[in-house]
Motif scaffolding. Sequence first.
Motif, PDB file in Angstrom:
ATOM      1  N   GLY A   1       1.160  -0.959  -0.470  1.00 55.32           N
ATOM      2  CA  GLY A   1       0.067  -0.025  -0.087  1.00 55.32           C
ATOM      3  C   GLY A   1       1.074   1.333   0.124  1.00 55.32           C
TER       4      GLY A   1
ATOM      5  N   SER B   1      -2.619   2.347  -3.201  1.00 54.39           N
ATOM      6  CA  SER B   1      -4.018   2.064  -3.686  1.00 54.39           C
ATOM      7  C   SER B   1      -4.610   2.064  -2.165  1.00 54.39           C
ATOM      8  N   PRO B   2      -5.992   2.196  -2.595  1.00 53.39           N
ATOM      9  CA  PRO B   2      -6.765   2.657  -1.439  1.00 53.39           C
ATOM     10  C   PRO B   2      -7.832   1.751  -0.922  1.00 53.39           C
ATOM     11  N   ILE B   3      -8.002   0.824  -1.625  1.00 48.50           N
ATOM     12  CA  ILE B   3      -7.962  -0.679  -0.997  1.00 48.50           C
ATOM     13  C   ILE B   3      -7.110  -1.147   0.118  1.00 48.50           C
ATOM     14  N   PHE B   4      -5.550  -0.855  -0.040  1.00 45.86           N
ATOM     15  CA  PHE B   4      -4.529  -1.025   0.936  1.00 45.86           C
ATOM     16  C   PHE B   4      -5.130  -0.136   2.784  1.00 45.86           C
ATOM     17  N   ASP B   5      -5.695   0.794   2.305  1.00 42.44           N
ATOM     18  CA  ASP B   5      -5.904   1.502   3.528  1.00 42.44           C
ATOM     19  C   ASP B   5      -7.316   0.975   4.478  1.00 42.44           C
ATOM     20  N   ALA B   6      -7.464  -0.371   3.614  1.00 36.06           N
ATOM     21  CA  ALA B   6      -8.165  -1.154   4.939  1.00 36.06           C
ATOM     22  C   ALA B   6      -7.176  -2.122   5.973  1.00 36.06           C
TER      23      ALA B   6
END
Length: 367
Positions: A77, A82-87
Amino acid sequence: MVFQEIFEKYIWVLQVFCVVALTLVAAVIVNKLLRHFLHKASLSDNILDDILIEALTGPTKWMVWLLGICFAGYIVGEKTQSPIFDAVGSVRDLGIIVLITWFSIRFSKSYESRYISYKAAKKQSVDVTLVSLFGKLFRASVIITSGLVVLQTMGINIAGLLAFGGVGGIAVGMAARDMIANFFGGLTVYLDQPFKVGDWIRSSEKEIEGTVEDIGWRRTVIRTFDKRPLYIPNAVFTTITVENPSRMTHRRLYETIGVRYDDVDVLPIILGKIKDLLNQSSDIDSDQTLMVNMNEFGPSSVDFFIYAHTHTTDWKLFHEIKEKTLLQISEIITTHKAEIAFPTTTIQLSAMENEKINELTVTSKTS
């Protein structure tokens, strides 16, 4: 120079690879350590260390992989944005909560079963129903607490949810009133303990009879004597009368026996001998009510009854004692030249009818 640029550009891939490889190595090491500790724990007499290591085995392995994968995801991330790795952080926190919950439930179930088995092996009394109650309450508390923490971690306002629950609880309660009634019925059984697992219970109101196999929050399982399972909602037990023969202190021997009217003269002697027999028997509790008395003049017998209590409550042994006692009573009656009566009918004939019968008898003999 080109090689250095490529290396700097894709160094994060090497970092991810190293993290995954180290995670794999750590998982293998943890697995071997857990096996070693489990073997050491099995050699001790303390059951708590066995239970703890067994409960830790699964969650600990997954914890290593969770932390490793999340760390690798964090590296990816940071590089890819990538925004998905903010989770990744939230997934890690949720995973840790789930693993702790899993460990707590495994520990509770294992401790419950091991504790009961340990007490049984030591031949010590243990209330299985009460132990099961505490185990289920602990697991329910863990699940509810974990659910609330998960909601808070996901950013859901628990206070607002609880406020909504106060309004929506009425509708849910109406829709699930039978389930709620069964829950409180099970709670009543746990607290009042009219019966426990292993008890023989019966109720003539619902034609229920058998051995209790399990007491759950919603239903109780009873195994009938012909080995059929009965699944009874717990709410039923709040509205019916339940008899628990397993808690009887004695079994009652109550029989009525008749002798012939010709044996009335020796009946007092027979009754005295039977009373002596019961008083001297090691199977009969003479401290309880013991009676041997003439009862009534029956249609074809003079009846008396015996009323006593055996020491044993075992159903099979009771019938063996009953058989032996009745045979001894029969022997006493026979010894005094008396007989146990059976249904008979006496016919009174007039003089004229007697003459006709005699004439027919003479005629049949001459012919």
